[in-house]
Design a protein around this motif. Structure first.
Motif, PDB file in Angstrom:
ATOM      1  N   ASN A 144      -9.914   1.126  -2.694  1.00 41.81           N
ATOM      2  CA  ASN A 144     -10.807   0.469  -1.737  1.00 41.81           C
ATOM      3  C   ASN A 144     -12.101  -0.034  -2.359  1.00 41.81           C
ATOM      4  O   ASN A 144     -12.786  -0.864  -1.772  1.00 41.81           O
ATOM      5  CB  ASN A 144     -11.084   1.405  -0.562  1.00 41.81           C
ATOM      6  CG  ASN A 144      -9.829   1.634   0.263  1.00 41.81           C
ATOM      7  OD1 ASN A 144      -8.886   0.852   0.182  1.00 41.81           O
ATOM      8  ND2 ASN A 144      -9.799   2.706   1.035  1.00 41.81           N
ATOM      9  N   CYS A 183      -7.433  -9.052   2.490  1.00 40.74           N
ATOM     10  CA  CYS A 183      -7.337  -8.285   1.245  1.00 40.74           C
ATOM     11  C   CYS A 183      -8.253  -8.915   0.200  1.00 40.74           C
ATOM     12  O   CYS A 183      -8.800  -9.996   0.417  1.00 40.74           O
ATOM     13  CB  CYS A 183      -5.885  -8.214   0.741  1.00 40.74           C
ATOM     14  SG  CYS A 183      -5.174  -9.801   0.286  1.00 40.74           S
ATOM     15  N   TRP A 184      -8.417  -8.238  -0.910  1.00 47.71           N
ATOM     16  CA  TRP A 184      -9.323  -8.706  -1.955  1.00 47.71           C
ATOM     17  C   TRP A 184      -8.964 -10.124  -2.399  1.00 47.71           C
ATOM     18  O   TRP A 184      -9.834 -10.953  -2.614  1.00 47.71           O
ATOM     19  CB  TRP A 184      -9.266  -7.733  -3.139  1.00 47.71           C
ATOM     20  CG  TRP A 184     -10.227  -8.043  -4.247  1.00 47.71           C
ATOM     21  CD1 TRP A 184     -11.519  -7.631  -4.352  1.00 47.71           C
ATOM     22  CD2 TRP A 184      -9.963  -8.832  -5.423  1.00 47.71           C
ATOM     23  NE1 TRP A 184     -12.077  -8.108  -5.505  1.00 47.71           N
ATOM     24  CE2 TRP A 184     -11.152  -8.832  -6.189  1.00 47.71           C
ATOM     25  CE3 TRP A 184      -8.849  -9.518  -5.897  1.00 47.71           C
ATOM     26  CZ2 TRP A 184     -11.244  -9.508  -7.405  1.00 47.71           C
ATOM     27  CZ3 TRP A 184      -8.937 -10.198  -7.104  1.00 47.71           C
ATOM     28  CH2 TRP A 184     -10.126 -10.193  -7.851  1.00 47.71           C
ATOM     29  N   SER A 219      -5.005  -0.451   3.190  1.00 47.61           N
ATOM     30  CA  SER A 219      -5.495   0.681   2.386  1.00 47.61           C
ATOM     31  C   SER A 219      -6.809   1.222   2.936  1.00 47.61           C
ATOM     32  O   SER A 219      -7.045   2.414   2.908  1.00 47.61           O
ATOM     33  CB  SER A 219      -5.653   0.269   0.911  1.00 47.61           C
ATOM     34  OG  SER A 219      -6.725  -0.638   0.738  1.00 47.61           O
ATOM     35  N   ASP A 220      -7.669   0.352   3.477  1.00 45.13           N
ATOM     36  CA  ASP A 220      -8.986   0.853   3.874  1.00 45.13           C
ATOM     37  C   ASP A 220      -9.168   1.079   5.381  1.00 45.13           C
ATOM     38  O   ASP A 220     -10.129   1.723   5.797  1.00 45.13           O
ATOM     39  CB  ASP A 220     -10.124  -0.009   3.294  1.00 45.13           C
ATOM     40  CG  ASP A 220     -10.258  -1.409   3.880  1.00 45.13           C
ATOM     41  OD1 ASP A 220      -9.700  -1.689   4.953  1.00 45.13           O
ATOM     42  OD2 ASP A 220     -10.954  -2.232   3.253  1.00 45.13           O
ATOM     43  N   ASN A 254      -3.672   0.298  -8.916  1.00 46.64           N
ATOM     44  CA  ASN A 254      -4.546  -0.758  -8.399  1.00 46.64           C
ATOM     45  C   ASN A 254      -3.989  -2.131  -8.739  1.00 46.64           C
ATOM     46  O   ASN A 254      -3.901  -3.010  -7.879  1.00 46.64           O
ATOM     47  CB  ASN A 254      -5.950  -0.625  -8.989  1.00 46.64           C
ATOM     48  CG  ASN A 254      -6.883  -1.674  -8.408  1.00 46.64           C
ATOM     49  OD1 ASN A 254      -7.255  -1.624  -7.237  1.00 46.64           O
ATOM     50  ND2 ASN A 254      -7.215  -2.680  -9.218  1.00 46.64           N
ATOM     51  N   THR A 288       0.833  -1.208   0.000  1.00 45.97           N
ATOM     52  CA  THR A 288       0.000   0.000   0.000  1.00 45.97           C
ATOM     53  C   THR A 288       0.867   1.257   0.000  1.00 45.97           C
ATOM     54  O   THR A 288       0.585   2.221  -0.732  1.00 45.97           O
ATOM     55  CB  THR A 288      -0.931  -0.011   1.226  1.00 45.97           C
ATOM     56  OG1 THR A 288      -1.754  -1.184   1.165  1.00 45.97           O
ATOM     57  CG2 THR A 288      -1.824   1.221   1.257  1.00 45.97           C
ATOM     58  N   ARG A 344      -7.853  -3.318  -2.920  1.00 47.16           N
ATOM     59  CA  ARG A 344      -8.302  -3.148  -1.535  1.00 47.16           C
ATOM     60  C   ARG A 344      -7.611  -4.098  -0.565  1.00 47.16           C
ATOM     61  O   ARG A 344      -7.514  -5.293  -0.809  1.00 47.16           O
ATOM     62  CB  ARG A 344      -9.811  -3.423  -1.494  1.00 47.16           C
ATOM     63  CG  ARG A 344     -10.401  -3.606  -0.112  1.00 47.16           C
ATOM     64  CD  ARG A 344     -11.909  -3.787  -0.164  1.00 47.16           C
ATOM     65  NE  ARG A 344     -12.373  -4.925  -0.951  1.00 47.16           N
ATOM     66  CZ  ARG A 344     -12.342  -6.189  -0.520  1.00 47.16           C
ATOM     67  NH1 ARG A 344     -11.866  -6.487   0.666  1.00 47.16           N
ATOM     68  NH2 ARG A 344     -12.803  -7.157  -1.298  1.00 47.16           N
TER      69      ARG A 344
END
Lengths: 317, 317, 317, 317
Positions: free
Chosen positions: A210, C216-217, A219-220, C177, A188, A215
């Motif tokens: 996010n 995380c995602w 980061s969030d 991203n 991040t 995300r």
């Protein structure tokens, strides 16, 4: 309430003290010790009975929690000359909440078993605040039959108690989480820095990440860029939070377990090295999100200086 | 001697000036330019004829050397509004000694060919000292037929001239060497630091490495640990030598060519990142062997401090 | 509806074709081209008017979208001999949805401006499915005044349209991203692998991470371990999804922008190298979550074999 | 000759057997053991006296050499139920030539001291061939006073014997050398691969590196590119030599000592991870220079395939 049997507690540091207080608050008589007399005194004033050595605690309590800084301390407290196992009673439940190498947890379990005691590892997630508010998360490893007994105590100190499997798996879960956390945090920091250099507003970039596949918790929920979020260390010059030196320690554990199990962890390994270099360069006591600051250009060393310097460089290799 | 045809020289920086002087010393009339008037003046005082623009140099000389800091300068000097190719004569030999992306060298060669000129890349190895003493190494890329003509000039300025292959291969050789150099230097710094931490005397460790399979140029000819060798930047607080910022630039070229050719270069890539972080942390103008210093523990941040801090850490993640 | 002015569309690949169809569905006359005649034919059959070259499209439409594989294609389509800018009308709005280097976007914007046209970059997030269902996310860079006009078209094809700032910032957001995504994915793969080796159940570990700071995602929405989640490529032998080769391409862009802006991206850089090695080792067309498989032990090369081999090794270095 | 006192030898593997033979050849009566009966038999046939356990060897010899695969074996042989220290005589000189963690060497030294014996670490450099020809290099750690006695025996088996300092420094020197070796080898492989991709002839590139600052043992004495040198594993499909799995083991030791001493070793750490991945991908038993092959493009996965695939990719992230 008065009928509750006493609970031993060894290791009264920043985390251990509020945890022991929560046991007292829940009506458990606490029998405690620590290497620092002032820590013992603090708990004694709150009603705990204190002793000089782990062995003495083991004589008085048949459920004992330990909360210690690292593997050597755990080995000493359990198997040392005045250690728990010297005096432990048969059937005693030993719960270690330290973050240590799972291999050491397994060694302690074997040593405990020889004395007829049962050892479980139950490292925590959450900081001093969560410890005070009894909001910790415990990740528990050990024989399933004893889990319920452990859970009864741990719920006094935490909001989540998760059974992970055999001895050592609590440590494994903790170590895995923190390794991925470190990777996400450095990632991040790099990404936010790159985006800012490319002309993006940091808040907007955080928003985009996010709502997208970039995300992550860093980061969030704990953004490392000053000004993007409130109430996190990046907004407070990286004071408080989770120190770089502690993250480096956890990554060292991750690295050791990976080396011992011959598991490749390229990013985890590089994250370890980066936090290690940061410790060497003055970031040891800053929050681990200060990696953003570490990677930024220092004032007075701007790129323009560099490009001007190039034609006049004194040497080509 | 008087019959020698004039040679153009564009780019009179720390490297270009002593190179041009060596051409004068060898009896070549020199026709030169540079963006800085004082640089032009210096060479004029030594007998060179100077002009304001590369185009004017191209009108007067049919062999031209260029020595410039980076790709954009090369593009400007060759193809800009007042660039060489605006006025170059058919059959002119153009030799570029800048260290740049080989793809840019190939572009320049194509552009030169359209005007009937011939372009070769001939980056150098060796510093200002080697340039003054005509001891540079030139790595030359270009059509084989023109190599002899290039060699005639380059031997006035260097001790070794190596033909590498088609246009761009001179740059490729230079970039490859410097990437491996950076890897060897950081590797040597890490290794020496680890050995010292493990109780080895640095001089003894260097000796052992140098008679074993760990041997490399950075360990035996440019050791990064102060006190191990004499006459190298590590003995002089990393002054002089080859700046970290220049190494970072060369590693950026290596990274670009690797990315463009889809070649994995994991250590080269990490070396690039390390030198990039060093530039951000105040090492831009120190010799690239200062990576040893960068990786060492700072005073006041010794391991003992860290371990004491651990039990009192304010947060567990 | 009939009064809507026509929209140009250049680049009818897997992404471009469903995007163009959504414009048709929303009542926009579409004027299209592609290098492949069969792609042109497909759209013609749906009512689009097709031409052979971008220049011809530019003559007919004053809003044009481009969706192309990489920077060289974009340069050709805009500035080539039959490119858009050869025939573009003053005031035309040019929107490029390709994922390319932001520096190329800025170059195209400068070139467009010279012809009186306006260029915006608007790369997308989301796959073929999202393109068909008009659920893409667009990240848009360009002059603010033209954003509303762009938004009108992009909302026909996407669910989210985000204004990022000046030209190039759409690309910057996309690249950032995807770099963080790659880091998170490899990190998740390493962490899951390590946890499994340490005795944790993969589903349980994913649960723990997802309720903790390791979340995380890649861990909670696209887990790379077979059997942990349904409906993701790891459950389907890493077929479909987002190919390793495409991730390697995006990481190459991130690396280039980082190199050009002198930004250190150590984990992003290592992630790039890992995906690059995977391409070389046969993973080019597998989903990028196959990094989990890449890091796992192959059958027949189990650790036990290794340790048995050790005492009989033929050489010590 | 007949008056020479017997020497104990424990660990008759590929390295230990030729070493023990050289002691016999030099007139020392040898008293040996190994876990494998066939290894004991082989040495017995050559005139050695063999026993079943290390303890029995310790009863008969007052100078004992051990050559074992890894730390756990060393711990067992010295401190196990039938270990050396169970029966060792006061004043016995114990020399361990295994490559292990220096911390374990120090533990063994402490344990030996309690019995009145003296322990030294003396790991070797050089392979089976060097062992047979008595051309090994020994790096020796231990009390200076005993070094001469150790040297007398070691010179029978090696060409170089180097005193490194206190116990553990022999291991430290060995580990340091091999870490730098691994870095140099991977760096050379990357560099050669990049140069070849950029159009350079591999032999020419090796020549240029070897006369420049990129020079290292891996480039000039053990080049990993097939066809560049003769008599090295790269010319023989990476058969023989020093196995990837052994290098991974040594790098694991380097990593552990670095973690324990909080020393940053970024390239060493990444080198470890690369060899670890190679072990997982089928390279465990190939020579460690096969990293060149590992990083090369596989047939059927050429870059051109990738670029064609791009426009038709099924998903954008």
């Amino acid at each position: 309430m008065a009928s509750k049997t006493p609970v031993g507690f060894i290791g009264l540091g920043n985390m251990g003290t509020p945890m022991a207080k929560n046991l007292l608050r829940n009506g458990y008589p606490v029998i405690a010790t620590d290497v620092f007399p002032e820590s013992r005194k603090e708990l004694q004033d709150l009603g705990a009975q204190v002793f000089d050595t782990p062995a003495e605690v083991a004589e008085k309590a048949d459920r004992i929690l330990t909360m210690l800084p690292s593997s050597p301390n755990v080995i000493e407290v359990y198997t040392g000359a005045n250690g728990i196992l010297k005096k432990v009673k048969k059937g005693t439940l030993l719960i270690d909440s330290s973050t240590i190498d799972p291999a050491v947890s397994r060694e302690m379990a074997v040593a405990a078993e020889k004395t007829g005691a049962v050892f479980m590892d139950a490292p925590v997630s959450g900081g001093v605040g969560a410890a005070s508010l009894a909001k910790l998360t415990f990740m528990v490893g050990g024989v399933k039959e004893e889990y319920q007994a452990a859970q009864e105590l741990l719920t006094c100190m935490g909001a989540n108690v998760v059974y992970c499997g055999p001895v050592g798996t609590g440590q494994a879960a903790k170590i895995c989480n923190n390794m991925l956390l470190a990777i996400g945090m450095i990632g991040t920091a790099e990404t936010m820095n790159l985006g800012i250099r490319l002309g993006l507003d940091p808040k907007l970039l955080a928003q985009i990440l996010n709502m997208s596949s970039g995300r992550c918790w860093s980061s969030d929920s704990y953004n490392p860029v000053p000004g993007v979020m409130e109430g996190v260390p990046s907004g407070n010059n990286y004071q408080g939070g989770f120190g770089t030196t502690l993250m480096a320690k956890d990554l060292g554990l991750a690295q050791s377990t990976a080396t011992n199990t011959k598991t490749p962890v390229p990013l985890g390994s590089l994250a370890h090295q980066i936090y290690r270099v940061m410790c060497a360069r003055g970031y040891a006591n800053k929050d681990f999100s200060s990696v953003f600051q570490f990677l930024r250009e220092e004032e007075g060393h701007l790129p323009s200086v560099e490009s001007r310097a190039l034609p006049r460089g004194s040497m080509c290799m």
